[in-house]
Write an enzyme that holds these catalytic residues in place. Structure first.
Site, PDB file in Angstrom:
ATOM      1  CB  ALA A   1      -0.925  -0.034   1.202  1.00  0.00           C
ATOM      2  CB  VAL A   2       0.238   4.846   0.575  1.00  0.00           C
ATOM      3  CG1 VAL A   2       1.070   6.113   0.665  1.00  0.00           C
ATOM      4  CG2 VAL A   2      -0.891   5.038  -0.435  1.00  0.00           C
TER       5      VAL A   2
ATOM      6  CG  ASN B   1       0.147  -6.671  -1.910  1.00  0.00           C
ATOM      7  OD1 ASN B   1       0.297  -5.819  -1.033  1.00  0.00           O
ATOM      8  ND2 ASN B   1      -1.035  -6.974  -2.395  1.00  0.00           N
ATOM      9  NE  ARG B   2      -5.129 -10.548   0.838  1.00  0.00           N
ATOM     10  CZ  ARG B   2      -6.107 -10.172   1.647  1.00  0.00           C
ATOM     11  NH1 ARG B   2      -6.408 -10.910   2.701  1.00  0.00           N
ATOM     12  NH2 ARG B   2      -6.743  -9.043   1.442  1.00  0.00           N
TER      13      ARG B   2
ATOM     14  CB  ALA C   1      -3.666  -2.499  13.027  1.00  0.00           C
TER      15      ALA C   1
ATOM     16  CE  LYS D   1       3.062   6.468  13.808  1.00  0.00           C
ATOM     17  NZ  LYS D   1       1.641   6.317  13.537  1.00  0.00           N
TER      18      LYS D   1
ATOM     19  CG  HIS E   1       3.616  10.510  16.798  1.00  0.00           C
ATOM     20  ND1 HIS E   1       2.664  10.323  15.812  1.00  0.00           N
ATOM     21  CD2 HIS E   1       4.547  11.345  16.269  1.00  0.00           C
ATOM     22  CE1 HIS E   1       2.997  11.016  14.745  1.00  0.00           C
ATOM     23  NE2 HIS E   1       4.135  11.645  14.994  1.00  0.00           N
TER      24      HIS E   1
ATOM     25  CE  LYS F   1      -6.527   5.229   7.731  1.00  0.00           C
ATOM     26  NZ  LYS F   1      -5.377   4.809   6.888  1.00  0.00           N
TER      27      LYS F   1
ATOM     28  NE  ARG G   1     -15.919   7.176  44.895  1.00  0.00           N
ATOM     29  CZ  ARG G   1     -15.004   6.345  45.372  1.00  0.00           C
ATOM     30  NH1 ARG G   1     -14.105   6.784  46.257  1.00  0.00           N
ATOM     31  NH2 ARG G   1     -14.975   5.084  45.007  1.00  0.00           N
TER      32      ARG G   1
ATOM     33  CG  HIS H   1     -17.265   4.198  47.879  1.00  0.00           C
ATOM     34  ND1 HIS H   1     -17.078   2.893  47.494  1.00  0.00           N
ATOM     35  CD2 HIS H   1     -18.407   4.621  47.283  1.00  0.00           C
ATOM     36  CE1 HIS H   1     -18.062   2.538  46.674  1.00  0.00           C
ATOM     37  NE2 HIS H   1     -18.892   3.569  46.540  1.00  0.00           N
TER      38      HIS H   1
END
Length: 484
Positions: free
Chosen positions: A13-14, A34-35, A78, A185, A188, A262, A447, A453
């Site tokens: 791909a790119v 590549n597949r 991914a 990453k 990032h 994404k 709480r 709590h």
């Protein structure tokens, strides 16, 4: 095969194509697979024609073409596709061979895959690659993690193809074991979400409050890119604002206001929630994209719901200077939050992260490269145990200097009904972080009232917990004390 390749790459791909061309331009021979086999042939007969690049029509052929220890880089989507490719590769590899995942993989998957691949006698690298199409071709930022024994084998290739800073230092170094590279990453990308949202908020203020044209905004971003806001994202925003459609009109005005994503920003936010880190700006940036996606609902709501009509009566140039301060201060907060998340993850996963080195890796090639990354490196070089970036003298001074303009911009935007979720959340984080006494004492009382709590007291040592029978009907039994 006499003419063996230095590395193999799967996935044309790119990013895959451009990384291959980058490697070949630095003197490495690459075999590609590549597949969809037609992609292999099209690439070999197209962009790769006449270059030291070989095509393979099967996994077996790819592996057989490589020097030992074999290095195979996977550039596929991914998720399960990576697992499937690993399973296809393993039977053809031998002890010491290296599988590299260069996609946008979620770091827990890389943690799991490193252990699995190592159990087969192989080595595994999960590496973040940032810079987009152009970066992949000319020099990206590369953030490798995984099996440390694999690093000496891939280091010459990775550092050769990575972007270089002014003194020639490559924007690539070993990050840490298991999923550390993909984690860095991911952070990032989270900072990238924040940066882009902040710029978009500045753009909307200029457009809807100040009534500026794309050409006028172009001049502002051009000026900002000459100073302390200098960065790749400011630079491309400058260029986008003057790009014309075929009819001569600004193209930016014709693009539908629905943003895609994404998942890496969402992963960053979810991880911050899991680790208890207030990553407020980046999460707001993710939600801003989600809000943009419900376009039809917003169109309907705009006809039903009322709010102030933007109206600006001040000095435009002064306000643009305030806007620059707001953008700069908010950007510092974005990085501060991202680094806080990395610090907590290092504790959780027992990674030895080099925070200054990470800033150096981000100084060139990647999407968030900017002028002050060098200052981040200096901050952590000076104090490796720095708990928050805004406590460093340089960044403390910059935020304090920008504070008045930052507050004016956020308050003016809110008064005029212009959404600034990222800038406002950054300011709220700053005010919350510098606040010695937050109202969480009341929250903890609530709480304890409804759920027993417990709470700690200001007049007793930390770690002692108390419960009050607020109603007289609750008894003395308290809930177990724990934090998620």
């Amino acid at each position: 095969m006499n003419n063996l390749s230095d590395i193999g790459l799967i996935g044309l791909a790119v990013m895959g194509e451009n990384l291959v061309l980058n490697m070949e331009s630095k003197g490495f021979r690459v075999t590609v697979y590549n597949r969809t086999l037609q992609k292999v042939d099209d690439f070999i007969n197209g962009r790769a024609k006449g270059k030291n690049i070989a095509g393979a029509h099967s996994i077996e052929e790819l592996v057989a073409s490589l020097k030992r220890p074999r290095k195979v880089m996977i550039m596929v989507k991914a998720g399960s596709a990576v697992d499937d490719m690993i399973e296809q590769l393993i039977p053809h590899l031998e002890k010491g061979d290296i599988i590299i995942d260069g996609g946008n993989t979620h770091f827990p998957d890389t943690n799991r895959r490193t252990s699995y691949v190592e159990s087969k006698g192989l080595l595994y690298i999960g590496t973040g690659v940032s810079g987009g199409e152009e970066g992949a071709l000319l020099g990206p930022s590369i953030m490798p993690g995984g099996s440390k024994a694999a690093w000496p084998e891939v280091k010459p290739i990775f550092q050769a193809i990575a972007a270089k800073v002014d003194d020639g230092t490559p924007c690539c170094d070993w990050v840490g074991e298991n999923g550390a590279g993909h984690f860095v990453k991911m952070v990032h990308n989270g900072i990238e979400y924040g940066d882009m949202q902040l710029i978009c908020e500045a753009y909307q203020i200029m457009r809807d409050l100040l009534g500026m044209t794309p050409d006028e905004m172009h001049e502002v971003f051009k000026e900002w890119n000459r100073g302390e806001l200098n960065s790749y994202l400011i630079e491309i925003t400058r260029d986008i604002l003057t790009f014309r459609d075929t009819d001569g009109e600004p193209l930016v005005d014709k693009i539908l206001d629905t943003a895609g994503q994404k998942g890496t920003g969402k992963w960053t936010g979810v991880t911050a929630l899991d680790l208890g880190i207030p990553l407020t700006l980046i999460v707001e940036a993710v939600f801003a994209r989600c809000l943009s996606a419900i376009k039809d609902e917003r169109v309907t709501a705009s006809k039903i719901l009322s709010g102030p009509k933007p109206q600006f009566n001040g000095d435009r140039n002064d306000f643009i200077n305030d806007l620059k301060d707001a953008l700069y201060a908010s950007k510092i907060i974005s990085y501060a939050q991202g680094y806080s998340l990395m610090r907590e993850a290092a504790k959780e996963y027992k990674w030895d992260l080099n925070y200054g080195g990470i800033a150096l890796m981000w100084r060139g090639g990647c999407i968030i490269r900017s002028a002050f990354l060098g200052k981040i490196k200096e901050a952590f070089d000076h104090n490796p145990a720095l708990s928050n970036l805004i406590l460093d003298p340089f960044f403390k001074e910059k935020v304090e200097k920008s504070q008045k303009g930052w507050r004016r911009v956020v308050s003016t935007a809110i008064e005029n009904g212009i959404p600034v979720p990222a800038m406002a959340s950054a300011l709220n984080y700053y005010d919350g972080y510098r606040c010695e006494r937050l109202p969480a004492n009341l929250l903890q009382a609530q709480r304890d009232y409804f759920g027993a709590h417990t709470y700690e007291r200001t007049d007793r040592p930390r770690g002692e917990f108390f419960h009050t029978n607020w109603t007289g009907r609750g008894g003395t039994t308290a809930s177990t004390t724990y934090n998620v």
